[in-house]
Design a protein around this motif. Sequence first.
Motif, PDB file in Angstrom:
ATOM      1  N   GLU A  28     -10.972 -27.593 -11.253  1.00 45.10           N
ATOM      2  CA  GLU A  28      -9.708 -27.157 -11.123  1.00 45.10           C
ATOM      3  C   GLU A  28      -9.246 -25.728 -12.079  1.00 45.10           C
ATOM      4  N   ASP A  29     -10.256 -25.761 -13.036  1.00 44.15           N
ATOM      5  CA  ASP A  29      -9.955 -24.713 -14.123  1.00 44.15           C
ATOM      6  C   ASP A  29     -10.792 -23.274 -13.715  1.00 44.15           C
ATOM      7  N   LEU A  30     -11.189 -23.237 -12.506  1.00 48.09           N
ATOM      8  CA  LEU A  30     -12.195 -22.165 -12.072  1.00 48.09           C
ATOM      9  C   LEU A  30     -11.193 -20.912 -11.999  1.00 48.09           C
ATOM     10  N   ALA A  31     -10.308 -21.261 -11.106  1.00 43.79           N
ATOM     11  CA  ALA A  31      -9.202 -20.157 -10.658  1.00 43.79           C
ATOM     12  C   ALA A  31      -8.452 -19.563 -11.956  1.00 43.79           C
ATOM     13  N   PRO A  32      -7.774 -20.530 -12.930  1.00 48.05           N
ATOM     14  CA  PRO A  32      -7.300 -20.084 -13.902  1.00 48.05           C
ATOM     15  C   PRO A  32      -8.360 -19.359 -15.028  1.00 48.05           C
ATOM     16  N   ALA A  33      -9.545 -19.723 -15.015  1.00 44.08           N
ATOM     17  CA  ALA A  33     -10.604 -19.081 -15.930  1.00 44.08           C
ATOM     18  C   ALA A  33     -10.959 -17.611 -15.544  1.00 44.08           C
ATOM     19  N   GLN A  34     -11.201 -17.518 -13.987  1.00 46.32           N
ATOM     20  CA  GLN A  34     -11.318 -16.186 -13.443  1.00 46.32           C
ATOM     21  C   GLN A  34     -10.170 -15.337 -13.723  1.00 46.32           C
ATOM     22  N   ALA A  35      -8.875 -15.836 -13.803  1.00 46.33           N
ATOM     23  CA  ALA A  35      -7.854 -14.943 -13.947  1.00 46.33           C
ATOM     24  C   ALA A  35      -8.055 -14.437 -15.369  1.00 46.33           C
ATOM     25  N   GLU A  36      -8.277 -15.373 -16.412  1.00 46.74           N
ATOM     26  CA  GLU A  36      -8.483 -14.996 -17.750  1.00 46.74           C
ATOM     27  C   GLU A  36      -9.420 -14.142 -17.988  1.00 46.74           C
ATOM     28  N   VAL A  37     -10.502 -14.204 -17.480  1.00 42.51           N
ATOM     29  CA  VAL A  37     -11.742 -13.332 -17.522  1.00 42.51           C
ATOM     30  C   VAL A  37     -11.223 -11.881 -16.993  1.00 42.51           C
ATOM     31  N   GLU A  38     -10.583 -11.882 -15.773  1.00 45.66           N
ATOM     32  CA  GLU A  38     -10.278 -10.567 -15.311  1.00 45.66           C
ATOM     33  C   GLU A  38      -9.325  -9.790 -16.180  1.00 45.66           C
ATOM     34  N   GLY A  39      -8.312 -10.407 -16.902  1.00 42.84           N
ATOM     35  CA  GLY A  39      -7.402 -10.079 -17.868  1.00 42.84           C
ATOM     36  C   GLY A  39      -8.334  -9.282 -19.053  1.00 42.84           C
ATOM     37  N   LEU A  40      -9.246 -10.068 -19.407  1.00 40.96           N
ATOM     38  CA  LEU A  40     -10.314  -9.610 -20.463  1.00 40.96           C
ATOM     39  C   LEU A  40     -10.985  -8.318 -19.945  1.00 40.96           C
ATOM     40  N   VAL A  41     -11.557  -8.364 -18.709  1.00 41.80           N
ATOM     41  CA  VAL A  41     -12.433  -7.221 -18.191  1.00 41.80           C
ATOM     42  C   VAL A  41     -11.615  -5.957 -18.095  1.00 41.80           C
ATOM     43  N   ARG A  42     -10.254  -6.202 -17.561  1.00 43.94           N
ATOM     44  CA  ARG A  42      -9.312  -4.955 -17.250  1.00 43.94           C
ATOM     45  C   ARG A  42      -8.900  -4.414 -18.593  1.00 43.94           C
ATOM     46  N   ALA A  43      -8.681  -5.237 -19.664  1.00 43.21           N
ATOM     47  CA  ALA A  43      -8.452  -4.465 -20.884  1.00 43.21           C
ATOM     48  C   ALA A  43      -9.651  -4.002 -21.627  1.00 43.21           C
ATOM     49  N   LEU A  44     -10.848  -4.381 -21.538  1.00 39.19           N
ATOM     50  CA  LEU A  44     -12.112  -3.779 -21.756  1.00 39.19           C
ATOM     51  C   LEU A  44     -12.302  -2.361 -21.279  1.00 39.19           C
ATOM     52  N   ALA A  45     -11.973  -2.327 -19.930  1.00 45.04           N
ATOM     53  CA  ALA A  45     -12.477  -1.195 -19.039  1.00 45.04           C
ATOM     54  C   ALA A  45     -11.328  -0.057 -19.069  1.00 45.04           C
ATOM     55  N   GLY A  46     -10.188  -0.071 -19.850  1.00 43.90           N
ATOM     56  CA  GLY A  46      -9.139   0.730 -20.078  1.00 43.90           C
ATOM     57  C   GLY A  46      -9.618   2.006 -20.506  1.00 43.90           C
ATOM     58  N   PRO A  47      -9.069   3.155 -20.453  1.00 47.78           N
ATOM     59  CA  PRO A  47      -9.252   4.479 -20.563  1.00 47.78           C
ATOM     60  C   PRO A  47      -9.761   4.749 -22.089  1.00 47.78           C
ATOM     61  N   GLY A  48     -10.830   5.246 -22.122  1.00 46.92           N
ATOM     62  CA  GLY A  48     -11.706   5.360 -23.467  1.00 46.92           C
ATOM     63  C   GLY A  48     -12.145   4.119 -24.113  1.00 46.92           C
ATOM     64  N   ARG A  49     -12.468   3.211 -23.371  1.00 50.49           N
ATOM     65  CA  ARG A  49     -12.903   1.923 -23.884  1.00 50.49           C
ATOM     66  C   ARG A  49     -14.502   1.616 -23.423  1.00 50.49           C
TER      67      ARG A  49
END
Length: 327
Positions: A28-49
Amino acid sequence: MDTPVPAEWAPHRAMWVGWPSHAELWEEDLAPAQAEVEGLVRALAGPGREQVRLMVGKPEALADARARFADVAGVEVVDGRFGDIWLRDTGPIFGAGSNSAAAFRFNGWGGKYALEHDDTVADQIAKASDTPLDRHDFILEGGALDHDGAGAILTTRQCLLNPNRNPDWTEAAAEAALARALAARRVVWLGDGLLNDHTDGHVDNLARFVGPNLVACPVAWGRNDPNADVYDACARDLITAGFEVLRVPSPGLVLDEDERPIPASHMNFLIANGAVIMPTYGDDRAADLAGQALQTAFPDREIVLLPSTAILTGGGSFHCISQQEPA
């Protein structure tokens, strides 16, 4: 490796991140964990990162991962195989300029979690990044070490000298192995890691280099913090070793569904190009104060606070699921 591993704050050419891929593990933690990793990835891939290399560990998870990041130019989805997402431990440790990477034997954190394909992750990452691999015949996980870029390595006796890894290791034997494999010039020994940490006390939950002679380590938050004594012992050891110490508020007591303390740590932050991304666990005041402390060490980087409570159900956080390729 002829020169020491670069500090994590040195520039990166890419950042590897593991994508939660196995429903049978995360349930049951799969979808919440994916959402958190998606947030991390989007923060990492921001401009100049970062250029993010997102490793997906199962064919069935590929289409969803590609769809989620179709709008993010800085994300490359990599079709791989792993037991789970903890690339810091199963992947290689890259050297200066990513001209080579060191690979070690992996035994599932002392035989606790032996999952198919985890022992091949280093080879897969080396091939995908076109990096020559130097193999070393001893057991080591990347999260057991932290590097200052000048040859100093932080580690814990609880993990590195644990007989479930390399039974014959003494401090001297471990230091010699790290000198050969990672050009270590000094190994700084700390004691125990966090309570109930199934990695047997990885240092990236306890103490992290945040400057040339500056180490961050937690200070207890709340009267019932189960790691208060461990944090204070760590700070004393670091001061004795000659380091300046930045005390960062811990998340305090965080419990699992069975009311047992789990190893939540603000120290599992990830130092990225242009940002420091710190995990949070539900206590906004503790997280805010921890972020302010890290800002003093990284005045030129944005401090990004993101939730990691679902990822933590698997046993780790942002640093555990990532691995940088130095520029």
